[in-house]
Design a protein around this motif. Structure first.
Motif, PDB file in Angstrom:
ATOM      1  N   LYS A  54       0.815  -1.223   0.000  1.00 23.64           N
ATOM      2  CA  LYS A  54       0.000   0.000   0.000  1.00 23.64           C
ATOM      3  C   LYS A  54       0.845   1.269   0.000  1.00 23.64           C
ATOM      4  O   LYS A  54       0.332   2.351  -0.271  1.00 23.64           O
ATOM      5  CB  LYS A  54      -0.894   0.038   1.249  1.00 23.64           C
ATOM      6  N   SER A 145      -8.186  -0.980   3.450  1.00 20.45           N
ATOM      7  CA  SER A 145      -8.799  -0.827   2.132  1.00 20.45           C
ATOM      8  C   SER A 145      -7.727  -1.123   1.074  1.00 20.45           C
ATOM      9  O   SER A 145      -6.561  -0.772   1.246  1.00 20.45           O
ATOM     10  CB  SER A 145      -9.350   0.588   1.972  1.00 20.45           C
ATOM     11  N   SER A 153     -10.638   4.574  -2.009  1.00 20.07           N
ATOM     12  CA  SER A 153     -10.852   3.155  -1.702  1.00 20.07           C
ATOM     13  C   SER A 153     -11.556   2.448  -2.866  1.00 20.07           C
ATOM     14  O   SER A 153     -12.331   3.055  -3.598  1.00 20.07           O
ATOM     15  CB  SER A 153     -11.706   3.011  -0.436  1.00 20.07           C
TER      16      SER A 153
HETATM   17 MG    MG Z   1      -7.989   3.079   3.718  1.00 22.93          MG
END
Ligand code: MG
Ligand code: TXA
Length: 331
Positions: A54, A145, A153
């Motif tokens: 991420k 997410s 998201s």
């Molecule tokens: Mg998030």
């Protein structure tokens, strides 16, 4: 884009996903709120992969997903202080559902998941596919997410493939998410309950169940870093500048602007925009929430100079919608 990693949620696909997770791989999973990037919550190496996929700062903790409230003692401090336990009991009917509770954590939860905090964020997701997956796994799943840090998201399997396809072993396709906004996060401390992130479960509903006033944490307060680390930075923002309709004068619109309207608008109001999307024919805010992120992502891919979005009253689910839009417009 890795669409070949997207699978319909057959029993066989669920078994494969569980096997990947148990060997420390990441899997994209549908929930009723948004898609998650799931990892075995008890495997620190898998958790480290989540942060790196991420691009997420290690100071921002993850939410742990459980198959049922019965597994809560596994991840929370035992016994919970009685005032907190009473609040959990009063809210337990909302699980499975789009509610995350921040509770004192058990030592079984690694520092990595909780970013070194004494608390852990937990929820029981309602999506049938992820329920089946959690039961097949038998261990809890940490799942933020499934977007790159600070981006919007994902609400479809294709969104996950677009943003994080190279980092996941597979993505389970559970269709478009029903809520479309991330879960409501509530910090339970002593007798008080504070909303750290507004969501589909509203402040009104929480106050009613807890029979007490529930505050929404003001993200401008200096304590933000301590209590709600994920709410510090700009979030949910597309690459294209996004502004609210109330922030824009007609003369600021160029030819390459898009308008995301919550309900029908007149041809005159539509005319300055190259693209217009009406999220709900009746301005139903649940429908707006469900479709909002997909519309923002879609417009972000059209090479526009500006995305202009409607506003609504900041109450009920409107509070969560405006929270996300104000953040997106802050960039
Ligand atoms: Mg998030
Ligand atoms: O709907 C959702 O909650 C989705 C789906 C996949 O379940 N998950 C999600 O996770 O939105 P994420 O990581 O994108 O957002 C989790 C938020 C972050 O803002 C994080 O800072 C906060 O939860 N959080 C996690 N643990 C916390 C803790 N112990 N104390 C305070 N905030 C916490």
């Amino acid at each position: 884009m890795h669409v070949e990693k997207i699978f319909a949620p057959s029993d066989e696909a669920i078994r494969r996903a569980a096997a990947f997770l148990s060997s420390g791989e990441l899997v994209g999973v549908p929930t009723e709120t948004v898609y998650g990037l799931a990892a075995n919550a008890l495997d620190p190496t898998a958790i480290a992969k989540v942060f790196s996929a991420k691009g997420r700062p290690s100071t921002n903790p993850l939410i742990i997903h459980l198959a049922s409230i019965d597994s809560l003692p596994l991840v929370t401090f035992q016994p919970l202080p009685s005032a907190i336990q009473q609040q959990v009991d009063a809210l337990s009917d909302l699980w499975p559902g789009p509610l995350t509770l921040v509770l004192p954590r058990s030592s079984l939860v690694s520092d990595l998941v909780s970013a070194g905090r004494k608390t852990v964020a937990v929820r029981v997701p309602a999506h049938e596919v992820t329920q089946r997956l959690l039961r097949e796994c038998g261990f809890p799943l940490a799942a933020p997410s499934a977007n790159r840090s600070t981006y919007v998201s994902p609400t479809t399997a294709a969104h996950v493939a677009e943003g994080l396809g190279e980092h996941v072993a597979m993505i389970l396709d559970g269709g478009p998410c029903g809520c479309g906004l991330e879960s409501t996060i509530v910090l339970l401390e002593g007798r008080s309950a504070t909303i750290l992130r507004p969501g589909v479960i509203t402040r009104e509903e929480l106050s009613h169940r807890l029979q007490t006033k529930v505050d929404v944490y003001r993200t401008t307060e200096s304590k933000t870093a301590m209590l709600a680390p994920g709410m510090m930075r700009e979030h949910y923002a597309p690459r294209t500048p996004l502004r609210l309709i109330t922030q824009i004068l007609p003369e600021q619109l160029s030819e390459r602007c898009g308008r995301i309207a919550f309900g029908p608008i007149s041809p005159e109001e539509r005319s300055p925009y190259q693209y217009t999307e009406i999220l709900s024919p009746t301005r139903d805010l649940n429908e707006v929430a469900k479709k909002l992120f997909a519309a923002i992502r879609d417009f972000d891919g059209r090479g526009l100079e500006l995305i202009v979005v409607d506003v609504c009253e900041s109450q009920g689910i409107g509070q969560a919608i405006m929270d996300r839009l104000l953040r997106a417009a802050a960039r």
